[in-house]
Design a protein around this motif. Structure first.
Motif, mmCIF file in Angstrom:
data_model
loop_
_atom_site.group_PDB
_atom_site.id
_atom_site.type_symbol
_atom_site.label_atom_id
_atom_site.label_comp_id
_atom_site.label_asym_id
_atom_site.label_seq_id
_atom_site.Cartn_x
_atom_site.Cartn_y
_atom_site.Cartn_z
ATOM 1 N N ASP A 1 0.857 -1.183 0.000
ATOM 2 C CA ASP A 1 0.000 0.000 0.000
ATOM 3 C C ASP A 1 0.899 1.241 0.000
ATOM 4 O O ASP A 1 1.786 1.359 0.849
ATOM 5 N N ILE A 2 0.626 2.154 -0.914
ATOM 6 C CA ILE A 2 1.540 3.289 -1.082
ATOM 7 C C ILE A 2 1.492 4.253 0.101
ATOM 8 O O ILE A 2 2.483 4.897 0.405
ATOM 9 N N GLU A 3 0.356 4.356 0.770
ATOM 10 C CA GLU A 3 0.259 5.249 1.930
ATOM 11 C C GLU A 3 0.915 4.588 3.153
ATOM 12 O O GLU A 3 1.657 5.235 3.897
ATOM 13 N N ALA A 4 0.621 3.308 3.351
ATOM 14 C CA ALA A 4 1.208 2.590 4.490
ATOM 15 C C ALA A 4 2.725 2.556 4.379
ATOM 16 O O ALA A 4 3.433 2.524 5.395
ATOM 17 N N ALA A 5 3.234 2.597 3.145
ATOM 18 C CA ALA A 5 4.684 2.565 2.934
ATOM 19 C C ALA A 5 5.367 3.762 3.582
ATOM 20 O O ALA A 5 6.482 3.660 4.097
ATOM 21 N N VAL A 6 4.692 4.902 3.575
ATOM 22 C CA VAL A 6 5.268 6.121 4.149
ATOM 23 C C VAL A 6 5.453 5.940 5.658
ATOM 24 O O VAL A 6 6.515 6.234 6.210
ATOM 25 N N THR A 7 4.424 5.405 6.309
ATOM 26 C CA THR A 7 4.507 5.169 7.761
ATOM 27 C C THR A 7 5.608 4.161 8.080
ATOM 28 O O THR A 7 6.397 4.354 9.005
ATOM 29 N N MET A 8 5.671 3.079 7.288
ATOM 30 C CA MET A 8 6.703 2.063 7.526
ATOM 31 C C MET A 8 8.092 2.687 7.397
ATOM 32 O O MET A 8 8.988 2.426 8.204
ATOM 33 N N ALA A 9 8.258 3.531 6.382
ATOM 34 C CA ALA A 9 9.557 4.174 6.159
ATOM 35 C C ALA A 9 9.903 5.089 7.331
ATOM 36 O O ALA A 9 11.036 5.089 7.818
ATOM 37 N N GLN A 10 8.922 5.829 7.814
ATOM 38 C CA GLN A 10 9.173 6.756 8.929
ATOM 39 C C GLN A 10 9.578 6.003 10.194
ATOM 40 O O GLN A 10 10.508 6.385 10.890
ATOM 41 N N PHE B 1 15.484 2.765 4.976
ATOM 42 C CA PHE B 1 14.357 2.079 4.333
ATOM 43 C C PHE B 1 14.390 2.369 2.830
ATOM 44 O O PHE B 1 14.256 3.513 2.404
ATOM 45 N N VAL B 2 14.585 1.321 2.067
ATOM 46 C CA VAL B 2 14.689 1.446 0.608
ATOM 47 C C VAL B 2 13.472 0.781 -0.018
ATOM 48 O O VAL B 2 13.095 -0.319 0.398
ATOM 49 N N THR B 3 12.845 1.435 -0.961
ATOM 50 C CA THR B 3 11.721 0.789 -1.649
ATOM 51 C C THR B 3 12.116 0.431 -3.076
ATOM 52 O O THR B 3 12.934 1.107 -3.699
ATOM 53 N N MET B 4 11.488 -0.623 -3.548
ATOM 54 C CA MET B 4 11.781 -1.122 -4.892
ATOM 55 C C MET B 4 10.465 -1.420 -5.612
ATOM 56 O O MET B 4 9.516 -1.883 -4.983
ATOM 57 N N ASP B 5 10.406 -1.130 -6.843
ATOM 58 C CA ASP B 5 9.273 -1.442 -7.720
ATOM 59 C C ASP B 5 8.038 -0.577 -7.454
ATOM 60 O O ASP B 5 7.593 0.146 -8.327
ATOM 61 N N GLN B 6 7.475 -0.666 -6.233
ATOM 62 C CA GLN B 6 6.286 0.136 -5.909
ATOM 63 C C GLN B 6 6.721 1.364 -5.121
ATOM 64 O O GLN B 6 7.224 1.228 -3.995
ATOM 65 N N ALA B 7 6.493 2.537 -5.669
ATOM 66 C CA ALA B 7 6.911 3.761 -4.979
ATOM 67 C C ALA B 7 5.937 4.097 -3.854
ATOM 68 O O ALA B 7 4.732 3.905 -3.997
ATOM 69 N N PRO B 8 6.447 4.609 -2.726
ATOM 70 C CA PRO B 8 5.542 5.072 -1.665
ATOM 71 C C PRO B 8 4.874 6.374 -2.076
ATOM 72 O O PRO B 8 5.318 7.034 -3.024
ATOM 73 N N ALA B 9 3.825 6.759 -1.351
ATOM 74 C CA ALA B 9 3.101 7.988 -1.704
ATOM 75 C C ALA B 9 4.006 9.209 -1.584
ATOM 76 O O ALA B 9 3.853 10.178 -2.328
ATOM 77 N N ASP B 10 4.948 9.171 -0.646
ATOM 78 C CA ASP B 10 5.873 10.294 -0.475
ATOM 79 C C ASP B 10 7.304 9.768 -0.608
ATOM 80 O O ASP B 10 7.812 9.076 0.279
ATOM 81 N N LEU B 11 7.936 10.117 -1.708
ATOM 82 C CA LEU B 11 9.285 9.598 -1.968
ATOM 83 C C LEU B 11 10.327 10.184 -1.017
ATOM 84 O O LEU B 11 11.407 9.622 -0.849
ATOM 85 N N GLU B 12 9.995 11.308 -0.395
ATOM 86 C CA GLU B 12 10.923 11.926 0.562
ATOM 87 C C GLU B 12 11.090 11.054 1.808
ATOM 88 O O GLU B 12 12.036 11.213 2.567
#
Lengths: 327, 318
Positions: free
Chosen positions: B90-99, B108-119
């Motif tokens: 989930d692109i929104e949940a990815a932001v929380t996981m990264a934080q 935290f590095v993402t691959m293939d599916q970009a998070p909602a906030d790349l920052e």
């Protein structure tokens, strides 16, 4: 008893009316909806859900639930294709023979019986037991196929793509199972025992009903139904992927509850489950044909599920009130 | 000499706790959103890249569940991994996981599916779903050649970046061609069965359908099944052919192109993507600065006429 029957009949009549109304709405909005070919498509698309719903009705009337039916479809097919299929050279194609059918059904039966044993043998709540096996069976399926894609040819396609008297073979199979299932639930001794067990488990046991056997039987049935659904889906699509059966349990349970089978047990109808499956498929078909906004699909599915559960709760309450009130 | 041993131990401990880690000391937590054939190819590519980097890994699969993936990321952090490479569901949940991960000192590095906030991430590398969607759209515009053209758009997942942008950029590219009518957009959540049923229903309503956009390879077989049932499974270049464009570059996609059933497949550069993600994770774990934080790698388009010429650069054709 007659009050409960009429309540159920009323619920089915209502569902049939909704199905008719939905069909009329789609029919007025698209040229192809009422076409005979499209009606055949709807029947064919509904078959895995109908087959799953027939078996799930037996489970739910006994106060059970089987969340693992989609995972059983997956693992039964993985077992059958991996054991009986032959890779064609180094290509992605796997040739299958007719041995895939008994192997898939046997695997489905085994996984269904395991569910039943966990529930009656270990005394685990059906929701928890099958939630666990939902993950377990999917994991086994992934392990067997190594998450690879199996593009299948040969015998496995015969059921999914076969035709008889102008209808797909799966349609005849689903009709036969629904007819047999309907008879078994409403007319046979075993069916009545299942209804009694779901209605009042303690009284059922006190009257000598062998509840453990019945529970084993209903989970064996969902195991076989899961495998059959898997055989039809893979036969039609022509490919076995790790996502096979994902979310299938929710479609099946929605169909059953829509059809008037109570999640609280003791009340259910195979005809209703079949109508529920047809309604869900008709909605999907109609949304496709009218080119609906893609974001609308989940909204509609969610609404249908909510309406079904609300009706179930209300009718169960009404039914209990009728039984409690003096004649 | 005697004081040297305790000093060395202290130095080593200090380096281990606060200093940059060597690649062989790095354990990368790998969190996948699901397992399916394309992901299986990505797992193999990540395994190879991690082995090449001399690092270790701990792998977890969220099985299409954003909540489960968040828990698994917490587990990886607790287990002491030095960096995480994730394909978020989930692109929104990815932001929380990264934080959460970055706050715990785990890059935290993402691959293939970009998070909602790349920052929010230390590094992201993916295919370029927008470029792939645009390439597909431009191909349909060219195939239609100004004539009326009915197109069916099968959609993947509407909750993740690839699904959304493969669709949005296709439609942006089609906007320049009013002769092309998208007769339906069918959401499938990447289900091959729903893709087949969507194609079957579209062919029922529009037997004169001209093209199908099937933005992932797994669903191709179901599309072929629906076309065959209507007598429309006709090879490229022959009368009655339905123009078919897909994305992924799986062996199945390559075979379909070689069989002349698919006009264009766009192969995602999986090995390169995995290597960049792993290298960035190792570098971040060692405290090194990552120069380019976001990279999108456009796919390699290939069709029946150039598949053999391009086969060497197409991982699914070898």
């Amino acid at each position: 008893m007659s009050g409960r029957m009429s309540l159920q009949a009323l619920q089915q009549l209502g569902l049939a009316a909704v199905l008719l109304a939905v069909s009329v709405v789609f029919g007025l909005n698209t040229a192809g909806f009422a076409d005979l070919g499209n009606l055949r498509n709807i029947l064919l698309d509904a078959t895995p859900t109908i087959i799953g719903a027939v078996a799930m009705t037996f489970v739910i009337v006994t106060r059970g639930i089987d969340l693992s039916i989609g995972s059983i479809a997956n693992v039964a097919m993985a077992t059958a294709v991996v054991l009986t299929g032959t890779k064609v050279g180094v290509s992605v194609v796997t040739e299958t023979g007719f041995a895939v059918y008994p192997v898939a059904l046997a695997a489905g039966l085994a996984f269904g019986l395991l569910n039943g044993w966990i529930i009656v043998g270990l005394g685990v709540n059906p929701l928890i037991a099958t939630l666990g096996t939902l993950t377990l069976y999917r994991g086994i399926g992934l392990h067997l196929t190594e998450a690879s894609l199996y593009s299948v040819e040969g015998g496995l396609l015969a059921l999914g793509r076969g035709q008889f008297l102008g209808l797909g073979l799966p349609v005849w199979l689903a009709l036969a199972l629904a007819t047999g299932g309907g008879f078994a639930l409403s007319r046979s001794v075993v069916g009545r025992q299942m209804l009694a067990l779901g209605g009042d488990p303690r009284s059922a046991v006190e009257t000598g009903i062998r509840s453990r056997r019945l529970i084993l039987l209903v989970y064996a049935l969902t195991g076989i139904a899961g495998a059959l659904a898997g055989l039809i889906i893979v036969g039609r699509v022509g490919v076995l992927t790790s996502e096979l059966g994902f979310g299938f349990e929710f479609t099946v349970i929605t169909a059953v509850v829509l059809g008037g089978t109570s999640l609280f047990g003791g009340r259910g109808s195979i005809l209703g489950s079949m109508l529920g499956a047809l309604l869900l498929t008709t909605i999907q078909n109609g949304l496709n044909l009218i080119g609906a906004d893609p974001y609308l699909y989940d909204v509609v599915r969610g609404l249908v599920l909510m309406v079904a559960v609300s009706i179930d709760t209300l009718t169960t309450r009404l039914s209990r009130r009728q039984r409690a009130s003096p004649v | 000499m005697k004081p040297l041993a305790p000093l060395s131990t202290a130095t080593a401990l200090s380096l281990a706790l606060s200093g940059p880690a060597l690649a062989q000391d790095v354990t990368i937590g790998v969190s996948f959103d699901k397992i399916e054939p394309f992901r299986e190819a990505q797992i193999k590519a990540i395994d190879a890249a991690i082995e090449k980097a001399g690092a270790a890994q701990q792998f977890l699969n969220a099985d299409k569940d954003a909540q489960r993936q968040a828990s698994q990321v917490d587990t990886l952090i607790s287990d002491g991994v030095n960096a995480i490479v994730a394909i978020p569901w989930d692109i929104e949940a990815a932001v929380t996981m990264a934080q959460v991960s970055e706050a715990s000192g785990v890059p935290f590095v993402t691959m293939d599916q970009a998070p909602a906030d790349l920052e929010s991430v230390a590094y992201h590398v993916g295919g370029d779903p927008c470029a792939d969607g645009t390439t597909a759209g431009e191909f349909f515009v060219k195939a239609a050649d100004g004539q009326p053209f009915k197109l069916l758009e099968i959609q993947g997942g509407l909750a993740n970046d690839n699904g959304i942008r493969r669709s949005r950029c296709l439609n942006d590219a089609l906007a320049a061609a009013p002769n092309i009518t998208v007769i339906a957009q069918v959401p499938t959540d990447w289900s091959t069965e729903r893709a087949m049923i969507g194609a079957q229903n579209a062919l029922q309503e529009h037997p004169d359908l001209n093209g199908i956009y099937q933005p992932w390879n797994d669903g191709l077989t179901g599309i072929f099944s629906a076309l065959e049932a209507r007598g429309r499974l006709v090879p490229v270049g022959e009368e009655g052919h339905v123009v078919l464009v897909s994305i992924d570059g799986l062996p199945l996609g390559c075979k379909a192109v070689r069989d002349r059933l698919v006009d264009l497949d766009i192969a995602t550069p999986v090995p390169e993507m995995a290597e960049r993600a792993v290298n960035a994770a190792v570098a971040a774990a060692r405290g090194e600065e990552i120069a380019t934080k976001v990279e999108f790698l456009p796919g390699i388009p290939y069709g029946p006429d150039d598949v053999d010429a391009k086969a060497a650069e197409l991982w699914g054709c070898n």
